[in-house]
Design a protein around this motif. Structure first.
Motif: not given
Length: 390
Positions: A106-113, A115-126
């Motif tokens: 449960s912790i793994t799934i919640v953290f992964t999902v 982080m997926g939403f949080i990291a979206v804005p950084y994809l173009d910059r990285m």
């Protein structure tokens, strides 16, 4: 006063927690370059994280809530500042690995999902360096499972080593018994056999001399009986119920479920009761020597299942009948040609030899790919009319 709770970390943990604290250096360094308007929030969150990290070593029963708080802090740091701040997730990988699998998943799934939403804005910059963002994910989503698997493997290895050491001790005990039987009774029984031949020759020609030899045979036999009783008294008795407990532990370490069934002449229908429940009112009607040899043979049989069968399950059937006690061990492993069992090094030949000492026998059925069933037959000692009571 409990001085242990006033320590930063328990003394028994050594330097490991202090080494883990060095992971804080990276987020603290980058916080110094954050805007002062939110910089304070970062240091407060890190302070709470460190405090919860320290408390997790002293309050094990609160481990799950503490981990949830820590994961929440990591997600806030990632959302407010940068996903790389979750690098400190390596600090809680070991506690996460100790959680029950549903909680860990449960912790793994919640953290992964999240982080997926949080990291979206950084994809173009990285750009091509986007893979670096996966490094913090490793500490929460992968490393706990590696630690969990490694720990369980080490525990199974330790159990198997303990079982092997105990088995070697049992083997030494068997060898001691064999030496005692050979040294103590071998000469005496040879003497009785020789005197018996003498009596047979003298009975017609010198009856009086034959009578004297017969008396000596009687006295020698009494001395041998006394020696046997002393040997059995000194011998460490091994109980079948204890060996079954060891078998459960050994099979559990090998990942093989063990099912016990009990049957007796007074209760002919097999039942899946526990070993203790089956024997509490119906102990095995065997002498100490018989039960010891049965227990040793049972251990050898279970060891063969674990080492050679590649089984996924194993059934043990204890059957107390009027004339004998039968113990059957059946597995669903690879099986083999029955002729190979007696020529291979799995100990079954020696097992049959031990059973002969108590007039017991062994039956074996096996076929390639269809598992193996070994049955130990021990002649029953009837001590009173109630079946099953010693």
């Amino acid at each position: 006063m409990n001085r242990e709770k006033w320590r930063l970390f328990p003394k028994s943990e050594g330097v490991a927690p202090y080494i883990l604290l060095t992971n804080l250096m990276i987020p603290m360094y980058f916080l110094l370059y954050e805007p002062s308007s939110i910089q304070w929030l970062g240091f407060v969150l890190l302070g709470i994280f460190v405090l919860s990290f320290r408390q997790s070593y002293f309050y094990a029963k609160w481990a799950t809530p503490i981990l949830i708080v820590q994961v929440g802090i990591l997600l806030i740091l990632a959302a407010v500042f940068h996903p790389m701040y979750t690098f400190i997730g390596f600090m809680i990988a070991a506690p996460l690995s100790k959680q029950k699998l549903p909680i860990l998943l449960s912790i793994t799934i919640v953290f992964t999902v999240s982080m997926g939403f949080i990291a979206v804005p950084y994809l173009d910059r990285m750009g091509s360096l986007v893979w670096i963002g996966l490094v913090p994910m490793f500490g929460i989503c992968i490393l706990p499972y590696i630690i969990r698997t490694s720990t369980r493997f080490q525990q199974k290895s330790a159990r198997l080593r303990a079982e092997t050491a105990e088995r070697m001790a049992q083997q030494e005990e068997r060898q001691r018994i064999a030496r005692e039987l050979h040294d103590t009774l071998g000469h005496t029984l040879s003497l009785i056999a020789l005197k018996g031949e003498v009596v047979e020759k003298l009975v017609n020609r010198h009856p009086q001399r034959a009578i004297e030899e017969a008396r000596e045979i009687r006295e020698t036999a009494r001395a041998a009986l006394k020696q046997m009783r002393e040997l059995v008294t000194e011998m460490k008795v091994t109980y079948f119920a204890d060996e079954y407990k060891h078998a459960v532990s050994l099979c559990s370490a090998a990942g093989i479920p063990l099912l016990f069934q009990y049957q007796s002449i007074s209760d002919p229908r097999p039942s899946n009761v526990g070993m203790e429940d089956a024997l509490v009112n119906n102990p095995l009607p065997l002498t100490p020597l018989q039960e010891t040899i049965l227990a040793m043979c049972f251990r050898e049989t279970i060891t063969n299942v674990v080492r050679h069968s590649r089984a996924t399950k194993c059934n043990v059937h204890l059957d107390i009948q009027e004339g004998e006690v039968r113990v059957s061990v059946r597995d669903d492993g690879i099986g083999a040609d029955t002729e190979q069992f007696y020529t291979s090094s799995n100990g079954l030949a020696g097992l049959r030899q031990r059973l002969v000492m108590i007039d017991g026998r062994m039956s074996l059925s096996s076929a390639s790919g269809k598992g193996t069933e070994v049955t130990l037959h021990i002649p029953r000692v009837i001590r009173n009319e109630k079946v099953g009571r010693a």
